[in-house]
Design a protein around this motif. Sequence first.
Motif, PDB file in Angstrom:
ATOM      1  N   ARG A   9       0.812  -1.212   0.000  1.00 46.11           N
ATOM      2  CA  ARG A   9       0.000   0.000   0.000  1.00 46.11           C
ATOM      3  C   ARG A   9       0.850   1.267   0.000  1.00 46.11           C
ATOM      4  N   PRO A  13      -0.504   0.882  -6.042  1.00 45.04           N
ATOM      5  CA  PRO A  13      -1.897   0.463  -5.859  1.00 45.04           C
ATOM      6  C   PRO A  13      -1.969  -1.039  -5.605  1.00 45.04           C
ATOM      7  N   THR A  78      -8.033  -3.034  -9.407  1.00 42.19           N
ATOM      8  CA  THR A  78      -6.957  -2.113  -9.061  1.00 42.19           C
ATOM      9  C   THR A  78      -7.534  -1.122  -8.067  1.00 42.19           C
ATOM     10  N   ASP A  80      -6.608   2.085  -5.836  1.00 43.31           N
ATOM     11  CA  ASP A  80      -5.640   3.171  -5.672  1.00 43.31           C
ATOM     12  C   ASP A  80      -6.324   4.271  -4.874  1.00 43.31           C
TER      13      ASP A  80
END
Length: 150
Positions: A9, A13, A78, A80
């Motif tokens: 993290r 991402p 994904t 992010d």
Amino acid sequence: MHAMTTHDRQTAPLRWRMQFSPVRKCVPLARSLVSKTLANWGYDQEDIERVVLVCGELSANAVEHGCRQGRLFEVRLTVDGPSCLVEVSDADRTPPRRIKAGEDDEGGRGLLLVDRLSAETGHHDRHPIGKTVWARLILNSPNEESACMS
């Protein structure tokens, strides 16, 4: 099937992807694996259910309308920040289209549901073959303490 997960993290991402056979029984499998992945990343049940529903609808469409024999479909996540991108790719270039479902119709509402649950949606060609249909959802911050970072 092939899975890849990135769990750092701090620098990147979160990413997960897997390919599936283009058969109906793989749709619940995709939903289950997405649910487990998001739970491992620390997301709450409400966010997980929204993403799983979107993933299931896009995967079902890929199996029903976009897969060709001998070609797998792929699901990717994904995450992010607060943004979660759900992508489902298949072997057909025909763009998705919404249909007007009748009151008694059993199907035809999937893309409408995806639109309602997502901040934005779209599709693009996939090279060398097919298309990717995507949806971006906004998630609450994960619970770092419950995240399983193995």
